[in-house]
Design an enzyme around this catalytic site. Structure first.
Site, PDB file in Angstrom:
ATOM      1  CB  CYS A   1      -0.902   0.038   1.210  1.00 15.43           C
ATOM      2  SG  CYS A   1      -1.875  -1.431   1.351  1.00 15.43           S
TER       3      CYS A   1
ATOM      4  CG  ASP B   1       2.620   5.121   3.579  1.00 17.14           C
ATOM      5  OD1 ASP B   1       3.691   5.724   3.421  1.00 17.14           O
ATOM      6  OD2 ASP B   1       1.536   5.463   3.057  1.00 17.14           O
TER       7      ASP B   1
ATOM      8  CB  CYS C   1       4.739   9.269   1.429  1.00 20.32           C
ATOM      9  SG  CYS C   1       3.437   9.357   2.656  1.00 20.32           S
TER      10      CYS C   1
ATOM     11  CB  CYS D   1       0.194   8.906   6.702  1.00 16.12           C
ATOM     12  SG  CYS D   1       0.627   8.534   4.994  1.00 16.12           S
TER      13      CYS D   1
END
Ligand SMILES: Cc1ncc(COP(=O)(O)O)c(C=O)c1O
Ligand SMILES: Cc1ncc(COP(=O)(O)O)c(C=O)c1O
Lengths: 125, 395, 395, 125
Positions: free
Chosen positions: A35, A37, A60, A104
């Site tokens: 995905c 992360d 990221c 995130c």
């Protein structure tokens, strides 16, 4: 206009508490590289307080900044306090995240929680 | 700080000569080409002149050029318009799995309209197999669209061979040449295609304009309805300055193509040659030789593209990536996936797309700046620790 | 020779301040707004800024603006996209008989897609009757599109009243405001519409860009398929310089609207007032008072528009006409015809569309140059001899 | 680029032989104002030659130029020669016409022909 806030950029550029804890009391992993992360949180617990928090993150800029700020927010807190670090709180501390990066902030809170779960399990609780 | 732009796939700069040519049409020569007076005459003349230059770039006739507002619009017009014009003959179209979204998503719309779409696979280099293309063609296939080159990995397709197959079976053949026209030689007759999309923001011309070349006699249903512009095939006031800019950019590209290619492939080869010796576990993506002269695309293992982008940006280096995190849709590049790269490796996508302005110095700068960035991110990466532990375990 | 541009309906000039604002994005700031680096940041910032200014012009929110490649594209997106998004609820739409071709021909395409289209008639002034609009609405009506003003005859429609009726019946309401936004006050809330098209080449901004305002929450099927630009509602690399130009043009229009209108209506009224006293059998078309400030449209009896245009052009005067001969399709303006003008009178259409640069002097020049031209053509006209003979016979 | 050739512009700007012939031997009308163009040709015939040709035209620049050049081409010709003035010939004399203006060259030749028909009919032929 940069897509990230200054706080995100600061934590991304100078992430706090990067690393592993060799003899961690709890380890929590969340997300997966498919995905995009993945985060691993390591905690040391001392007298019900998180005496050390470290992380490793694949992901990221937002994922790295989230990990960093979560580690900072958790550091020194009691387990109960640390449980209260919600994704919304994380995003707020970072002065906002782009819409498509909200997930995130979820990951960060979840990875920390999993580390706490791991600690409690090891304690047999 | 040094600033090095290596994201020519997103858009190139505009050459000063191109802007120079556009300026009169942003000032006094603001007329509408449809108008019957001096202002209109001047605009019409500029349009005709640009059309000739743009046609010359691809070995076509001026009247076969339809100006559009972008490469995306050219692809929408081609895919929708060519398919719709033939739907009484059949409702099957064939595209490759690695088309740009402006073809891929347009094909999805055709599915909603009752068409069936076959997506041709590619090999690990991103190549379509002409034999596979031949096999995919059915009695009701009316359109095949395979891109000339993919800008993410640089791979150039064997279009002539594929076109041959398609023609034998009577479907029309379109190619998205946005990544190639103006960059490498493109001749519509040699390619043997029926329709071809291109856009000048890939060859030092302006944004806001593109073109569809349509072979004389090939029928298309217009996409933009309205006035009679572009021979009734694309309505809307012509974007004269941008079209003029496309004309000039096409002229310069035609003249300078050889020398541009020599320059670009020299610095590209330097980057492709030296990067893997400075960074372990860096995989070149795309075809090793059949690739765009300015394209150097890699996957850097164990780390993610956006974070590399951001740290490079802090050193003044502009690049792009096909990682999930850099896409709004949060999916890793469908191109890398179709080439069989595992998703966690695709996340490490890093694309250097070189341009005319770049020098060997720029490459040296990248080769100096990138390794510490990769190190730093790998130190942070749980995947890298696992890899290292695995190696220790294994040894 | 004096040069007088009176064809602002075809396109206006670009104000120097607007070009000034665009130039950086045609030079060093050439980045793609989707890119994650400095070049991209600069372009994204410019886009956001322009979006705010463009939204402010019509009293809207920035996120409600979708940039397109032209007014025509905005109309295509609106008509096709709004109708398609609602086809499960019904397949009937209503437009007026005097819409621009980018609405009229788009509606024709919808007919091919199985929609039914009602064309509302207009009165001799070009006005749609809100009561007629109300009557046209059926249970399966999903979209009504009535233009805010017609640029050929200048008539401004009672949009608020029409929107009221449409809303009560649950259809979405779109208005083509290409002729009005930036020229007269346009406030989407006051108008009560759901969608509104406009374009800056009508208010001293560049060509190659337009916008569709879409009220928050109103669903549309995208027209251009591809990337995620414009919130996924309009794919294709953004035409940054043109969008920046639209932003600046919108800002200037907002600031200067009052004074522009005062200036334009003053010189327009002079032309409308004095022309008929210099030229017999000149008919003002459109509404005498509810009309665009820069519009002075006439039919000059017994002669044809293109020949007037050409002789005026020889005197440096640029105008347009709705005559059959000036149209590529060789049909007299559907607008004049819908207003009930006999075709031979519609052939004498002559449209002066005034702009900021025009002065009273320009009007005096026209008033001096036009009468001998009309005389000369009438001397050549068999219709005029017949008319004169008829008069003699009648007297 | 102007849509018309220099020759068209010359004939449009300075049309030859505009007018009516009071005692014409033949009159021919073609086209109608609904379609945008209408021409009336007047001829005098002398010893089987067109000794005078005049026209009146309502229409576009092309229509006026076509009328003018047809009048010039016909002037002084025999009836048989005048019959041979075809639309293609008219367009050629004018150094070309825009595609959508070809019908104007048809009108000119037809109007002249009708005037000749009219003359012949009046002659009882
Ligand atoms: C191969 C290809 N096709 C089409 C496009 C679409 O171009 P645009 O977004 O400028 O319309 C691109 C853009 O980079 C491309 O690389
Ligand atoms: C009312 C109206 N709508 C739409 C348009 C279409 O504009 P464009 O041809 O610039 O796309 C025009 C053009 O003049 C117009 O007047």
């Amino acid at each position: 206009m940069p897509i990230y806030s200054d706080t995100v950029m600061d934590h991304f550029t100078n992430p706090r508490n990067v690393g592993e804890i060799e003899d961690a009391d709890g380890i929590g992993e969340e997300g997966n590289p498919v995905c995009g992360d993945m985060m691993t949180f390591y905690i040391k617990v001392d007298n019900n307080h998180l005496s050390d928090v470290k992380f490793k993150t694949f992901g990221c800029g937002a994922a790295i900044a989230v990990s960093s700020i979560v580690s900072e927010m958790a550091m020194g807190k009691t387990i109960e306090e640390a449980r209260k670090i919600t994704p919304a709180l994380v995003a707020k501390e970072l002065e906002g995240l782009p819409k498509n990066k909200f997930h995130c902030s979820n990951l960060g809170a979840q990875a920390l929680n999993k580390a706490i779960d791991d600690y409690l399990k090891k304690q047999g609780k | 700080m040094k600033r090095v732009y290596l994201d020519n796939v997103a858009t190139t700069s505009i050459l000063p000569e191109v802007l120079e040519e556009m300026l009169p049409y942003l000032k006094d020569a603001y007329g509408n080409p449809q108008s019957l007076h001096e202002w209109g005459d001047a605009a019409r003349e500029a349009l005709d002149d640009a059309r000739s230059k743009v046609a010359a770039l691809i070995g076509a006739q001026p009247e076969e050029i339809i100006f559009t507002g972008s490469g995306t619009e050219a692809n929408n017009l081609a895919i929708k318009g060519l398919a719709q014009a033939r739907e009484s003959q059949g409702k099957h179209i064939v595209i490759s799995a690695i088309e740009h979204y402006s073809v891929l998503h347009t094909a999805k719309t055709l599915e909603k309209w009752g068409f069936e779409v076959t997506h041709l696979p590619v090999d690990k280099y991103g190549l379509v197999d002409p034999k596979e293309a031949a096999k995919s063609i059915r009695d009701d296939t009316v359109l095949v669209s395979i891109m000339h080159a993919n800008s993410e990995v640089g791979t150039i397709q064997p279009i002539t061979e594929i076109a041959n197959v398609v023609k034998r079976n009577g479907a029309v053949f379109h190619t998205d040449a946005v990544a190639t026209a103006g960059t490498i030689p493109v001749d519509v007759n040699e390619l043997g295609v029926d329709a071809l999309s291109f856009a000048p923001n890939q060859f030092y011309g302006p944004k806001g304009v593109g073109a569809l070349w349509l072979k004389k006699g090939v029928r298309v249903i217009p996409f933009l309805d309205g006035g009679v512009q572009e021979g009734g095939r694309r309505a809307g006031t012509e974007n004269v300055p941008a079209i003029v800019g496309m004309g000039k950019a096409a002229e310069l590209a035609t003249e300078e193509m050889e020398s541009r290619m020599v320059h670009l492939s020299a610095i590209r080869d330097k980057l492709i040659g030296e990067l893997p010796s400075r960074i372990e576990h860096a995989i070149l993506t795309g075809h090793p030789t059949q690739r765009l002269p300015g394209n150097a695309s890699f996957c850097i293992e164990f780390i993610e593209g956006e974070s590399m982008l951001m740290l490079l940006s802090q050193q003044g280096i502009a690049v792009s990536s096909g990682s999930a995190c850099t896409s709004r849709a949060l999916k890793a590049s469908h191109v890398l996936t179709a080439m069989g790269l595992p998703p966690e490796i695709a996340q490490g996508s890093l694309l250097f797309s070189l341009g005319l302005e770049n020098t060997e110095d720029d490459i040296d700068y990248v080769l100096a700046e990138l390794p510490p960035i990769v190190d730093r991110l790998r130190q942070m990466s749980p995947l890298y620790s696992k890899f290292l532990k695995g190696q220790q375990g294994g040894s």
